[in-house]
Design an enzyme around this catalytic site. Structure first.
Site, PDB file in Angstrom:
ATOM      1  N   TYR A 111       3.967  -1.257  -7.895  1.00 44.09           N
ATOM      2  CA  TYR A 111       2.989  -1.655  -7.209  1.00 44.09           C
ATOM      3  C   TYR A 111       2.868   0.110  -7.243  1.00 44.09           C
ATOM      4  O   TYR A 111       3.441   0.196  -6.169  1.00 44.09           O
ATOM      5  CB  TYR A 111       2.194  -2.360  -7.074  1.00 44.09           C
ATOM      6  CG  TYR A 111       0.326  -2.228  -6.541  1.00 44.09           C
ATOM      7  CD1 TYR A 111      -0.600  -2.906  -7.134  1.00 44.09           C
ATOM      8  CD2 TYR A 111       0.842  -1.847  -4.789  1.00 44.09           C
ATOM      9  CE1 TYR A 111      -1.591  -2.429  -6.101  1.00 44.09           C
ATOM     10  CE2 TYR A 111      -0.621  -1.628  -4.156  1.00 44.09           C
ATOM     11  CZ  TYR A 111      -1.862  -2.027  -4.985  1.00 44.09           C
ATOM     12  OH  TYR A 111      -3.069  -1.889  -4.945  1.00 44.09           O
ATOM     13  N   TRP A 113      -0.378   3.877  -5.986  1.00 44.69           N
ATOM     14  CA  TRP A 113      -0.757   4.472  -6.548  1.00 44.69           C
ATOM     15  C   TRP A 113      -0.577   5.688  -7.466  1.00 44.69           C
ATOM     16  O   TRP A 113      -1.736   6.150  -7.966  1.00 44.69           O
ATOM     17  CB  TRP A 113      -2.221   4.388  -5.348  1.00 44.69           C
ATOM     18  CG  TRP A 113      -2.891   4.101  -5.130  1.00 44.69           C
ATOM     19  CD1 TRP A 113      -3.280   2.097  -5.103  1.00 44.69           C
ATOM     20  CD2 TRP A 113      -4.585   4.188  -4.957  1.00 44.69           C
ATOM     21  NE1 TRP A 113      -4.298   1.598  -4.835  1.00 44.69           N
ATOM     22  CE2 TRP A 113      -5.283   3.072  -4.868  1.00 44.69           C
ATOM     23  CE3 TRP A 113      -5.310   4.894  -5.458  1.00 44.69           C
ATOM     24  CZ2 TRP A 113      -6.749   3.214  -4.924  1.00 44.69           C
ATOM     25  CZ3 TRP A 113      -6.835   5.136  -4.308  1.00 44.69           C
ATOM     26  CH2 TRP A 113      -7.221   4.067  -4.609  1.00 44.69           C
TER      27      TRP A 113
HETATM   28  P1  PGD Z   1       1.057   4.884  -1.967  1.00 51.03           P
HETATM   29  O1  PGD Z   1       1.612   5.496  -0.033  1.00 51.03           O
HETATM   30  O2  PGD Z   1      -0.073   5.547  -2.508  1.00 51.03           O
HETATM   31  O3  PGD Z   1       0.973   2.937  -1.306  1.00 51.03           O
HETATM   32  O4  PGD Z   1      -0.054   1.249  -0.746  1.00 51.03           O
HETATM   33  P2  PGD Z   1       1.054   2.510  -2.210  1.00 51.03           P
HETATM   34  O5  PGD Z   1       2.026   1.617  -2.694  1.00 51.03           O
HETATM   35  O6  PGD Z   1       0.055   2.802  -3.646  1.00 51.03           O
HETATM   36  O7  PGD Z   1       2.488   5.030  -2.869  1.00 51.03           O
HETATM   37  C1  PGD Z   1       2.114   5.830  -3.621  1.00 51.03           C
HETATM   38  C2  PGD Z   1       3.901   6.877  -4.188  1.00 51.03           C
HETATM   39  O8  PGD Z   1       3.804   6.913  -5.299  1.00 51.03           O
HETATM   40  C3  PGD Z   1       4.383   7.508  -3.120  1.00 51.03           C
HETATM   41  O9  PGD Z   1       5.494   6.915  -2.568  1.00 51.03           O
HETATM   42  C4  PGD Z   1       5.057   8.842  -3.506  1.00 51.03           C
HETATM   43  O10 PGD Z   1       5.016   9.227  -2.847  1.00 51.03           O
HETATM   44  C5  PGD Z   1       4.209   8.013  -5.044  1.00 51.03           C
HETATM   45  N1  PGD Z   1       4.343   9.164  -6.224  1.00 51.03           N
HETATM   46  C6  PGD Z   1       3.263   9.737  -6.199  1.00 51.03           C
HETATM   47  N2  PGD Z   1       3.470  10.453  -7.458  1.00 51.03           N
HETATM   48  C7  PGD Z   1       4.102  10.242  -7.933  1.00 51.03           C
HETATM   49  C8  PGD Z   1       4.921  10.170  -9.545  1.00 51.03           C
HETATM   50  O11 PGD Z   1       3.987  10.714 -10.514  1.00 51.03           O
HETATM   51  N3  PGD Z   1       5.881   9.567 -10.125  1.00 51.03           N
HETATM   52  C9  PGD Z   1       6.650   9.449  -8.981  1.00 51.03           C
HETATM   53  N4  PGD Z   1       8.029   7.940  -9.396  1.00 51.03           N
HETATM   54  N5  PGD Z   1       6.241   8.406  -7.586  1.00 51.03           N
HETATM   55  C10 PGD Z   1       4.918  10.038  -7.186  1.00 51.03           C
HETATM   56  C11 PGD Z   1      -1.460   1.012  -1.448  1.00 51.03           C
HETATM   57  C12 PGD Z   1      -1.589  -0.488  -0.803  1.00 51.03           C
HETATM   58  O12 PGD Z   1      -1.220  -0.197   0.500  1.00 51.03           O
HETATM   59  C13 PGD Z   1      -2.723  -0.723  -1.054  1.00 51.03           C
HETATM   60  S1  PGD Z   1      -3.903   0.054  -2.150  1.00 51.03           S
HETATM   61  C14 PGD Z   1      -3.423  -0.392   0.128  1.00 51.03           C
HETATM   62  S2  PGD Z   1      -5.833  -1.204  -0.636  1.00 51.03           S
HETATM   63  C15 PGD Z   1      -3.150  -2.091   1.400  1.00 51.03           C
HETATM   64  N6  PGD Z   1      -4.325  -2.117   2.057  1.00 51.03           N
HETATM   65  C16 PGD Z   1      -3.294  -1.891   3.987  1.00 51.03           C
HETATM   66  C17 PGD Z   1      -4.022  -1.980   4.645  1.00 51.03           C
HETATM   67  O13 PGD Z   1      -4.944  -1.656   4.963  1.00 51.03           O
HETATM   68  N7  PGD Z   1      -3.273  -2.759   5.591  1.00 51.03           N
HETATM   69  C18 PGD Z   1      -2.391  -2.854   5.838  1.00 51.03           C
HETATM   70  N8  PGD Z   1      -1.578  -4.158   6.687  1.00 51.03           N
HETATM   71  N9  PGD Z   1      -1.440  -3.145   4.271  1.00 51.03           N
HETATM   72  C19 PGD Z   1      -2.030  -2.776   3.622  1.00 51.03           C
HETATM   73  N10 PGD Z   1      -1.157  -2.216   2.696  1.00 51.03           N
HETATM   74  C20 PGD Z   1      -1.928  -2.339   1.366  1.00 51.03           C
END
Ligand code: PGD
Length: 766
Positions: A111, A113
Site C-alpha cells: 500500500y 501513494w
Molecule cells: P507516502 O509518504 O506517500 O505514504 O501512506 P503512504 O504509504 O502512501 O509513501 C509513499 C512512499 O513511496 C514514500 O516513502 C516514497 O519515497 C516512496 N516512493 C515514491 N515514489 C516511488 C517510486 O517511484 N518507487 C518506489 N519504489 N518508491 C517510491 C499514506 C496514508 O497514510 C494515507 S493515504 C492516509 S489517508 C492515512 N492518513 C493518516 C491519518 O490521517 N492519520 C494517521 N494517524 N495515519 C494516517 N495514515 C495513512
C-alpha cells in the site's frame, strides 16, 4: 506556457516546470494553475539529498543468518552489494519461498501513494511482477484514506467512487447549493493534492464563487482551519468523534417538527421505520434530541435546532470528510450523512445530496476526463486471499487467527515474505512499535525506496529506486484535463534504478518465461507509447486533437475534454428509481439495512447509530489528539525537503494546542513537549492556537519515525510522528478500516536534552 530549458512534470501535489542545472533542481508553478501548491518546493534539494538510497543494500543480520524472524530488523546495519549480487540473492530467496510455501506466503499489498506517472507506478509494478513471475500474492483491499466508507457505502447508498468522484461537482455547488454542511471540513491542505497529479487547483476559487452567490458554508470541526476563508464559513466547534450525534439531533428536529421530506423517503428510501424508531427513542428509550446531543457534541441544542430548520427548503449539500471515518465507528457518520441528506430530500438534485469526501482530495467534485491515459496491466493474481489493508500488523502477529470482516469470518494467512514498493507503512500505520514487532516476524522483507524511510530501515533488501524526475513517464488521472509527458529531468541518483528495470532483471533471474511475461518484451518507451495510445485513440475517435506520441512528447502535454456533468448515479436514480436502482439490497437508499443487521455486529448495527467512543480523554490522558494530514508535504514524502524542513521547529514536528491547556501545564509557545499515552510517546514543539477546542490537540502525520530510548529506558519518537500514539484497531467488524485519526494523550514540557534527529541520515554501514 513553458520556460526555456524547463520541462513539464507532474506530482500528486501539482503540475510544475522543472530544470536541472549544475546539480540543482529549479521548479516553477504551472502557469495555468490558479492556486499552485507550495509543496513543489520540497523537490529543490531532494534529488541529491543524503536521505536518498544510493546503492543496493542488504541487512547484515540477514546476510549472516539467512531468512527468518529477527528482532534486529529496524535497528540493524546494512551491507552494500552490487546490483548483480543483490538481485541474485533475492531471486534465490523468492524461488525458495515460492517452492516451499507458495505465493500465498507472499504479502504484496504494498500500500502507498508512490509517485505520479502511470507506467512507473510502483504499486502496479510490484503487483504485476508478483502475478506474472511468482503466481500471485496475498493482497490488501480498501485504503487508509477511505477504509470504512468504501465498505459501508455500497450497502447503503452506492459505491464510494460514485458518491465522491462521480457525484456532486464543484460546478453544481457554485451554481446551485444554498447550504453546505461540512462535517470534518474541506481543508486546503487536502484539496491541494490528488493521487496521479493535478494541473489546476480550483477548489478555493469554487468555494469563493459559491459564497459570493450566497451559499452558506458551515464547518463542524474541533478546529477552525478546516475550510478556506474565501468560503466565508461559519465555524461550529464540534467535539471529536461526535458528528453522528450532531447529525442525529438535526434529523430528530426535522422529524419531530415534521420538516422532513416524507415523499422522498417513501419513494427513494428503505428501512425508514427502524431508523425512525431509533431516532425518536422508541426502540431504545433515548430520543436523539438536540438536548441529548449537546453534551456529546459541545454544540448547543439551540444551534443544532437552528441548523436543521435552516436547511429546510434549501438546496443542501451534506459533506463528510475522509477524516471522520478514519476513526473507531467511522462507518456511522458516513451512513448518517447519507441519511440526513435523504431526510432533507436532497439526493440527486443539482448541488444537493451527500457529497462524500468532497475536497478531501482534489479528485472529487471534478468532471471525469474522456480520455485519461491507460495504466500498467497487473496480470492475474493466482492467490485469492486478502486482508483489509489496515490489518497488516494483526496479519503478521496472529497468523491463522480468525477475524470478522463485512459479514465474513476470515483467517489471517501465514506470510513469510513481504514485498513493498511505493509505500511507507511506518508513516501510514498505527502503533509503530507494534508494527516494528510485526515486521520482525517475517523471513524476508523487500523494499524498493527512493529514500531511507523507517520502512526501508526495517527491510532485509533495500533496492534504490529513482524519483519520478529521474525517469520518463506519462501523467494523468480520471479527473485530469491534461495528459502530461513527464520527461526525465535529471540523471538517476547514485545507482538508483527504475522499479520496472529492477523487476525485469529479477524476472530474468527467475526464468526467461518470467522475464517475457513481466516485460512483454517491451522497453520503457514502448510501454509509454502503449499507455499514451489509450488516450490518443479515444481522442481521435471523438474528433479531438490527437497528436502522435513523438509530437505529444515534444509538446509536453495534450488535453482531454471532460464527460458531461450529469449528476451521476444519484441524479439518474432520482429521475427513475425503478429504471436506475442503486446497488443496495433494496435498490434504494437504506435508512436502515437488514443485511448489515444480519451480520450481528455490535460495533456496526443495522442503522446509523451513536456508539459512545470506546476510548477518548480520561484522567490520565485528558486531551484529544487529532493526527491528521500534514500541510507541508504529502504524507511522509520528502519530509527532508526544503519546504517541509522550513515548517519544523527545533527540527521537529509542530504540536498545536489551546493556550489554556498549555498554561495549565506550564507550556509556552515554542517549548519542546513530550506527548504520551499508553501506546507510546513522542517529542514535538508546541504552537499555541485559540482556533481549536480547549481539550483538543493536533499533530500532523508525516514526520519520519525517529525512535530513541532515553536513559530511563523509555521508548519514544524524537521527531514527532503521531502514529506512535495511535491505536492499531479497526473501525469496526464491518470494514476493519484505519482508525488512526484520533487518540487521547497527555502532554508535558520536555526540559531534557534534545535527542538529535537521525532519521534522514543513512543507517550505519551504508
Ligand atoms: P507516502 O509518504 O506517500 O505514504 O501512506 P503512504 O504509504 O502512501 O509513501 C509513499 C512512499 O513511496 C514514500 O516513502 C516514497 O519515497 C516512496 N516512493 C515514491 N515514489 C516511488 C517510486 O517511484 N518507487 C518506489 N519504489 N518508491 C517510491 C499514506 C496514508 O497514510 C494515507 S493515504 C492516509 S489517508 C492515512 N492518513 C493518516 C491519518 O490521517 N492519520 C494517521 N494517524 N495515519 C494516517 N495514515 C495513512
Amino acid at each position: 506556457m513553458t520556460r526555456p530549458g524547463h520541462y513539464l512534470h507532474s506530482s500528486h501535489w501539482g503540475t510544475f516546470l522543472a530544470r536541472y542545472r549544475d546539480g540543482r533542481l529549479e521548479v516553477a508553478p504551472f502557469p495555468e494553475d490558479p492556486n499552485p501548491n507550495r509543496l513543489i518546493e520540497n523537490l529543490t534539494d531532494a534529488l541529491r539529498h543524503p536521505a536518498r538510497v544510493a546503492a543496493p543494500m542488504v541487512r547484515r543480520g540477514w546476510l549472516e543468518n539467512g531468512p527468518g524472524p529477527d528482532s534486529r530488523r529496524g535497528g540493524d546495519k546494512f551491507v552494500e552489494l552490487t546490483w548483480d549480487e543483490a538481485l541474485d540473492l533475492l531471486a534465490k530467496e523468492l524461488e525458495r519461498i515460492r517452492q516451499s510455501h507458495g505465493p500465498q506466503a507472499i504479502f504484496g499489498g504494498s500500500y502507498g501513494w508512490s509517485s505520479a506517472g502511470r507506467f512507473h507506478h510502483a504499486q502496479s509494478q510490484v503487483h504485476r511482477f508478483l502475478n506474472t513471475t511468482l503466481g500471485g500474492y496475498v493482497k490488501s483491499v480498501n485504503t487508509y484514506s477511505a477504509g470504512a466508507s468504501s465498505v459501508i457505502l455500497p450497502h447503503v447508498m452506492a459505491d464510494g467512487d460514485l458518491v465522491s468522484r462521480r457525484g456532486i461537482t464543484w460546478n453544481k455547488i457554485v451554481a446551485h447549493t444554498d447550504l453546505l454542511l461540512a462535517f470534518g471540513g474541506i481543508s486546503p491542505k487536502n484539496y491541494q493534492v490528488s493521487s496521479g497529479g493535478i494541473s489546476h487547483h480550483t477548489e478555493r476559487d469554487d468555494m469563493r464563487k459559491a459564497a459570493e452567490r450566497g451559499c452558506r458554508f458551515v464547518l463542524f470541526s474541533p478546529q477552525r482551519n478546516e475550510l478556506p476563508p474565501e468560503s466565508g464559513f461559519e465555524w461550529v466547534p464540534t467535539n471529536p468523534a461526535s458528528d453522528t450525534a450532531a447529525m442525529l439531533a438535526m434529523a430528530y428536529t426535522l422529524v419531530r417538527e415534521n420538516l422532513h421530506d416524507a415523499d422522498f423517503i417513501a419513494r427513494y428510501c428503505d428501512g425508514w421505520e427502524v431508523f425512525r424508531q431509533y431516532l425518536l427513542g422508541e426502540s431504545d428509550g433515548v430520543p436523539k434530541s438536540p438536548e441529548w446531543a449537546q453534551p456529546l457534541t459541545g454544540i448547543s441544542a439551540a444551534k443544532l435546532g437552528e441548523l436543521a430548520r435552516s436547511a429546510v427548503g434549501k438546496r443542501v449539500a451534506v459533506v463528510a470528510s475522509h477524516s471522520l471515518q478514519r476513526s473507531v465507528y467511522g462507518e456511522q457518520p458516513i451512513w448518517m450523512a447519507a441519511v440526513l441528506a435523504a431526510l432533507l430530500g436532497q439526493h440527486g438534485l443539482p448541488g444537493g445530496g451527500f457529497a462524500y469526501a468532497l475536497g478531501s482530495i482534489a479528485h472529487y467534485g471534478r468532471r471525469i476526463a474522456v480520455a485519461p491515459p491507460g495504466s500498467l496491466p497487473q496480470g492475474a493474481n493466482g492467490v485469492r486471499d486478502f486482508i483489509p489493508v489496515a490489518r497488516i500488523a494483526d496479519m503478521l502477529l496472529k497468523p491463522g487467527q480468525t477475524y470478522p470482516y463485512n459479514g465474513e469470518d476470515r483467517r489471517y494467512p501465514h506470510i513469510k515474505l513481504a514485498y513493498w514498493a511505493g509505500g511507507n507503512p511506518f508513516h501510514h500505520h498505527q502503533d509503530l512499535k507494534r508494527l516494528s514487532r510485526a515486521f520482525q516476524q517475517l523471513d524476508t522483507f523487500v523494499v524498493h525506496e527512493t529514500a531511507w524511510t523507517a520502512t526501508a530501515r526495517h527491510a532485509d533488501f533495500v533496492l534504490p529506486a529513482t524519483m519520478s524526475l529521474e525517469r520518463n513517464d506519462i501523467g494523468g488521472s480520471a479527473t485530469e484535463p491534461l495528459i502530461i509527458a513527464m520527461r526525465a529531468v535529471a540523471p538517476a541518483h547514485g545507482q538508483a534504478r527504475n522499479d520496472f528495470d529492477i523487476f525485469a532483471d529479477l524476472a530474468r533471474r527467475i526464468s526467461d518465461d518470467a522475464w517475457e511475461a513481466f516485460t512483454e518484451k517491451r522497453s520503457e518507451r514502448q510501454w509509454l507509447e502503449l499507455v499514451y495510445e489509450q488516450s490518443r485513440s479515444k481522442l481521435e475517435a471523438m474528433g479531438e486533437p490527437a497528436p502522435a506520441f513523438d509530437e505529444f512528447w515534444e509538446a509536453g502535454y495534450v488535453r482531454t475534454p471532460a464527460t458531461p456533468d450529469t449528476g451521476g448515479v444519484m441524479a439518474a436514480f432520482r429521475e427513475d428509481p425503478e429504471g436506475h436502482p442503486l446497488g443496495t439490497p433494496s435498490g434504494k437508499i437504506q435508512l436502515s439495512c437488514e443485511k448489515i443487521a444480519s451480520f450481528g455486529y455490535a460495533d456496526c448495527p443495522g442503522h446509523p447509530a451513536w456508539l459512545p467512543p470506546t476510548f477518548g480523554p480520561d484522567e490520565r490522558h485528558p486531551l484529544w489528539l487529532i493526527a491528521n494530514q500534514p500541510a507541508d508535504k504529502l504524507h511522509s514524502q520528502l519530509d527532508f525537503g526544503a519546504f517541509s524542513q522550513s515548517k519544523k521547529r527545533k527540527g521537529r514536528a509542530v504540536f498545536t494546542m489551546h493556550p489554556h491547556a498549555a498554561a495549565q501545564r506550564g507550556i509556552r509557545e515554542g517549548d519542546c513537549v513530550r506527548v504520551f499515552n499508553d501506546v507510546g510517546a513522542c517529542l514535538a514543539v508546541a504552537s499555541l492556537s485559540a482556533d481549536m477546542l480547549e481539550h483538543v490537540t493536533q499533530l500532523s502525520t508525516g514526520a519520519w519515525y525517529n525512535p530513541v530510548v532515553d536513559d530511563q529506558g523509555r521508548h519514544f519518537c524524537a521527531h514527532g510522528n503521531p502514529n506512535v500514539l495511535t491505536r492499531d484497531v479497526g473501525t469496526s467488524s464491518l470494514a476493519q478500516g484505519c482508525a488512526g485519526q484520533l487518540s487521547a494523550v497527555q502532554v508535558e514540557r520536555y526540559d531534557g536534552d534534545l535527542p538529535p534527529i537521525t532519521c534522514f541520515d543513512p543507517p550505519p554501514g551504508t
